[in-house]
Enzyme design. Sequence first.
Site, PDB file in Angstrom:
ATOM      1  N   LYS A  12       0.832  -1.205   0.000  1.00 45.36           N
ATOM      2  CA  LYS A  12       0.000   0.000   0.000  1.00 45.36           C
ATOM      3  C   LYS A  12       0.862   1.249   0.000  1.00 45.36           C
ATOM      4  CE  LYS A  12       0.971   1.071   4.465  1.00 45.36           C
ATOM      5  NZ  LYS A  12       1.630   2.323   4.935  1.00 45.36           N
ATOM      6  N   PRO A  66       9.006  -4.041  -0.390  1.00 41.73           N
ATOM      7  CA  PRO A  66      10.203  -3.769   0.421  1.00 41.73           C
ATOM      8  C   PRO A  66       9.966  -4.024   1.908  1.00 41.73           C
ATOM      9  CG  PRO A  66       9.865  -2.016  -1.190  1.00 41.73           C
ATOM     10  CD  PRO A  66       8.663  -2.906  -1.271  1.00 41.73           C
ATOM     11  N   ALA A 126      10.330  -3.397   5.796  1.00 43.90           N
ATOM     12  CA  ALA A 126      10.476  -2.193   6.630  1.00 43.90           C
ATOM     13  C   ALA A 126      10.562  -0.954   5.753  1.00 43.90           C
ATOM     14  CB  ALA A 126      11.705  -2.303   7.533  1.00 43.90           C
ATOM     15  N   GLY A 127       9.731  -0.918   4.698  1.00 43.51           N
ATOM     16  CA  GLY A 127       9.798   0.166   3.729  1.00 43.51           C
ATOM     17  C   GLY A 127       8.626   1.119   3.756  1.00 43.51           C
ATOM     18  N   MET A 138       5.482   0.288   3.159  1.00 43.29           N
ATOM     19  CA  MET A 138       4.457  -0.111   2.190  1.00 43.29           C
ATOM     20  C   MET A 138       3.593  -1.268   2.677  1.00 43.29           C
ATOM     21  SD  MET A 138       6.220   0.300  -1.577  1.00 43.29           S
ATOM     22  CE  MET A 138       4.620   0.013  -2.372  1.00 43.29           C
ATOM     23  N   GLY A 140       4.284  -4.428   3.767  1.00 38.04           N
ATOM     24  CA  GLY A 140       4.535  -5.793   3.319  1.00 38.04           C
ATOM     25  C   GLY A 140       4.219  -6.836   4.374  1.00 38.04           C
ATOM     26  N   SER A 194       2.153  -6.514   6.834  1.00 39.00           N
ATOM     27  CA  SER A 194       0.699  -6.525   7.011  1.00 39.00           C
ATOM     28  C   SER A 194       0.026  -7.307   5.893  1.00 39.00           C
ATOM     29  CB  SER A 194       0.170  -5.089   7.045  1.00 39.00           C
ATOM     30  OG  SER A 194       0.689  -4.393   8.157  1.00 39.00           O
ATOM     31  N   ALA A 195       0.548  -7.174   4.663  1.00 37.85           N
ATOM     32  CA  ALA A 195       0.007  -7.940   3.545  1.00 37.85           C
ATOM     33  C   ALA A 195       0.204  -9.437   3.767  1.00 37.85           C
ATOM     34  CB  ALA A 195       0.656  -7.501   2.236  1.00 37.85           C
ATOM     35  N   ASP A 224      -2.404  -1.722   9.740  1.00 36.72           N
ATOM     36  CA  ASP A 224      -2.454  -1.825   8.281  1.00 36.72           C
ATOM     37  C   ASP A 224      -3.045  -3.146   7.786  1.00 36.72           C
ATOM     38  OD1 ASP A 224      -1.370   0.678   7.967  1.00 36.72           O
ATOM     39  OD2 ASP A 224       0.677  -0.034   7.612  1.00 36.72           O
TER      40      ASP A 224
END
Length: 306
Positions: free
Chosen positions: A13, A99, A101-102, A104, A106, A108-109, A141
């Site tokens: 996200k 990524p 710890a970016g 976005m 990840g 959570s996805a 998230d």
Amino acid sequence: MSVDRVHVRAPGKLNLFFEVGGVQDDGYHDVASAYQAVSLYEDVWATPSDEFTIAVSGTVDVSGVPADDRNLALRAARLVAKKAGFGGGVHLDIVKHVPVAGGMGGGSADAAAALVACDALWGTDLGPAELHRLAARLGADVPFSLLGGTAIGTGRGDQLSPALAKGRFDWVVVPSDEGLSTPEVYAHLDELRAHPDIRPAVRVPDVDPGVLHALRAGDPVSLAEALRNDLQAAALSLRPDLRDLLERGDARPSALAGIVSGSGPTIAFLAADPESALDLQVTLSAEGYEALHVHGPVAGARILSS
């Protein structure tokens, strides 16, 4: 009825808007966010097992991803089993493209995908409302990763309302080799807000109506003018090198605006159309950056095969 293997895909996200309130007594912050799910995905395969185990690989550096109960996806699987009274286990194979710890979402996805995958694998049929409740226990998230699309998040970010977004929005995201800790970024924001030249905390965070109007109109130019992330100042303070990237991208005519994604350090540039995004991706790649062209909104966690 149970199945032998389930494959679920969930998106990363971007936060198109992120307003952060003051720190609460419990140490958390109320926020108001406009989320958009984008076409950079995490893939999770769930297979039956007597235990709860996990294996992680991907096209991004996964060396810092835990393979024990610190992993959100494994915790998600245990939550489904406990809620459904399931006595067995599961093995999760995770292939990451978002990524680490970016900023976005990840992890959570991964958790959202694990919730959907285990529910389908074990035939527990918990339903969307219960899966959302479990997701909210895992992190702010995770519920959005289940929902996908475009949504407004309030409270801790997990109180979601779908937002109408017309058409397609094109982004170029530039990840970083070195991640940023979300708690550290929030803590640094609180420190910065003690100084008068930094935007103060708001009492009740709210999403700028300009963001909603731009989304409904499918207007990337208007959206570019409304992009905002209160965590950006803290992320740039902790990682001054990101400011140079932002300025480089913003100076390109193919970029409408740039923003730190969530708590960073990924930088996202909004483009007017797919052609402009491709031009910016090529330009930044030629300058030595890893640049990825993605678009949104896309669907949330969904089963691809079972």
